[in-house]
Design an enzyme around this catalytic site. Structure first.
Site, mmCIF file in Angstrom:
data_model
loop_
_atom_site.group_PDB
_atom_site.id
_atom_site.type_symbol
_atom_site.label_atom_id
_atom_site.label_comp_id
_atom_site.label_asym_id
_atom_site.label_seq_id
_atom_site.Cartn_x
_atom_site.Cartn_y
_atom_site.Cartn_z
ATOM 1 N N GLU A 41 -8.638 -80.542 -39.116
ATOM 2 C CA GLU A 41 -8.221 -81.292 -37.917
ATOM 3 C C GLU A 41 -9.410 -81.553 -36.971
ATOM 4 O O GLU A 41 -10.289 -80.705 -36.834
ATOM 5 C CB GLU A 41 -7.160 -80.459 -37.166
ATOM 6 C CG GLU A 41 -6.607 -81.122 -35.913
ATOM 7 C CD GLU A 41 -5.644 -80.222 -35.127
ATOM 8 O OE1 GLU A 41 -5.647 -78.993 -35.314
ATOM 9 O OE2 GLU A 41 -4.905 -80.783 -34.290
ATOM 10 N N LYS A 110 -0.854 -87.250 -34.293
ATOM 11 C CA LYS A 110 -0.152 -85.961 -34.165
ATOM 12 C C LYS A 110 1.030 -86.097 -33.198
ATOM 13 O O LYS A 110 0.863 -86.557 -32.060
ATOM 14 C CB LYS A 110 -1.147 -84.916 -33.661
ATOM 15 C CG LYS A 110 -0.628 -83.496 -33.606
ATOM 16 C CD LYS A 110 -1.755 -82.560 -33.155
ATOM 17 C CE LYS A 110 -1.398 -81.107 -33.229
ATOM 18 N NZ LYS A 110 -2.539 -80.243 -32.865
ATOM 19 N N CYS A 144 -1.481 -79.579 -37.877
ATOM 20 C CA CYS A 144 -1.543 -78.276 -37.207
ATOM 21 C C CYS A 144 -0.236 -77.852 -36.524
ATOM 22 O O CYS A 144 0.708 -77.472 -37.198
ATOM 23 C CB CYS A 144 -2.740 -78.268 -36.252
ATOM 24 S SG CYS A 144 -3.331 -76.604 -35.894
HETATM 25 N N1 LIG Z 1 -4.582 -77.259 -33.052
HETATM 26 C C1 LIG Z 1 -3.347 -76.804 -33.021
HETATM 27 O O1 LIG Z 1 -2.383 -77.542 -33.044
HETATM 28 C C2 LIG Z 1 -3.210 -75.304 -32.974
HETATM 29 C C3 LIG Z 1 -1.808 -74.816 -33.177
HETATM 30 C C4 LIG Z 1 -1.726 -73.344 -33.023
HETATM 31 O O2 LIG Z 1 -2.726 -72.666 -32.879
HETATM 32 C C5 LIG Z 1 -0.416 -72.695 -33.027
HETATM 33 O O3 LIG Z 1 -0.390 -71.463 -32.842
HETATM 34 O O4 LIG Z 1 0.596 -73.385 -33.195
#
Ligand SMILES: NC(=O)CCC(=O)C(=O)O
Length: 259
Positions: A41, A110, A144
């Site tokens: 990402e 996203k 993510c």
């Molecule tokens: N970059 C992200 O979206 C991190 C997401 C994350 O750390 C989580 O715990 O959920």
């Protein structure tokens, strides 16, 4: 489907250097005759969110040019993780996918922004899902924090996705959540999960990889790698229909009870 996942470090706020690293990594992975190369990402800037005006990729053009050129030259599909982009109405965390002919076949912003890393202060959320085909196989992509929303993965698999690609910058502090959620998503959706996390650190977080490739029965094809590098594996796509036949979760859903 032979996969190469690029578990790389990202240099904070240095897109030029990160573009050069990604180019090297793609060239190296392509030598192994893989079908798909997958990146993490926000690999162009990392979470240098305060400087996006200066650093983000304008309409994602630089990223699309790079992956399109490399995909065509090396005849390989590239799921290019995500990059920070600057569009007409603001900034996004955007995934691009190039096929072997160098065509950009999908893009995805996203959808769920992660407040703990201030995304909501700087980025706009995406408004659509992300289903595409790689070599005739239906795939989905999300980014993510999207992983924490089971209905989002399910929406993609209900649309036919057999492989879900999930690039991330998921900090070491919550790496157990990452591993458990990924394995659960693979088992409950009876799909392959190809999840690529970064290594290294930025001013706020440390990252320890643990990129994972998981089969529809929950078997771990790649896991627990904490060093920087490219890792390879192969997906036997027939496993998806075999597992779905053995435990017919999609037939047994009680949609009448869910809304
Ligand atoms: N970059 C992200 O979206 C991190 C997401 C994350 O750390 C989580 O715990 O959920």
């Amino acid at each position: 489907m032979k996969i190469a996942i690029v578990q790389m470090d990202i240099i904070f706020g240095e897109p030029e250097k990160n573009f050069a690293h990604v180019e090297q990594y793609i060239k190296e992975a392509a030598k192994e005759n893989v079908d798909v190369i997958v990146l993490p990402e926000m690999w162009n800037t990392g979470y240098a969110l305060e400087r996006l005006d200066e650093l983000a990729d304008q309409n994602g053009e630089k990223t699309q040019d790079l992956i399109s050129r490399l995909a065509q030259v090396h005849q390989v599909n590239i799921v290019a993780g995500s990059v920070s982009t600057k569009k007409e109405d603001g900034f996004y965390n955007t995934m691009y996918i190039a096929n072997r002919n160098g065509e950009i076949i999908a893009d995805y912003d996203k959808a769920h922004l992660f407040k703990l890393m201030d995304e909501h202060k700087y980025l706009n959320p995406g408004q659509k899902m992300n289903v595409f085909e790689i070599d005739g196989i239906k795939c989905g992509g999300m980014i993510c924090y999207d992983l924490r929303f089971p209905e989002w993965t399910r929406k993609h698999t209900l649309s036919g996705a057999q492989v879900m690609f999930i690039p991330a910058e998921w900090p070491k502090a919550r790496i157990d959540h990452w591993k458990i959620l990924l394995q659960a998503r693979a088992i409950e959706n009876q799909c392959f999960i190809v999840a690529v996390n970064r290594v290294g650190a930025d001013p706020n977080n440390a990252f320890n990889g643990h990129s994972m490739v998981i089969a529809p029965w929950g078997d771990l094809l790649i896991c627990n790698k904490t060093e920087e590098g490219i890792f390879y594996t192969e997906l036997d796509i027939n496993q998806v229909s075999r597992v779905r036949k053995e435990i017919p979760v999609y037939e047994d859903r009680r949609v009448d009870l869910y809304n």
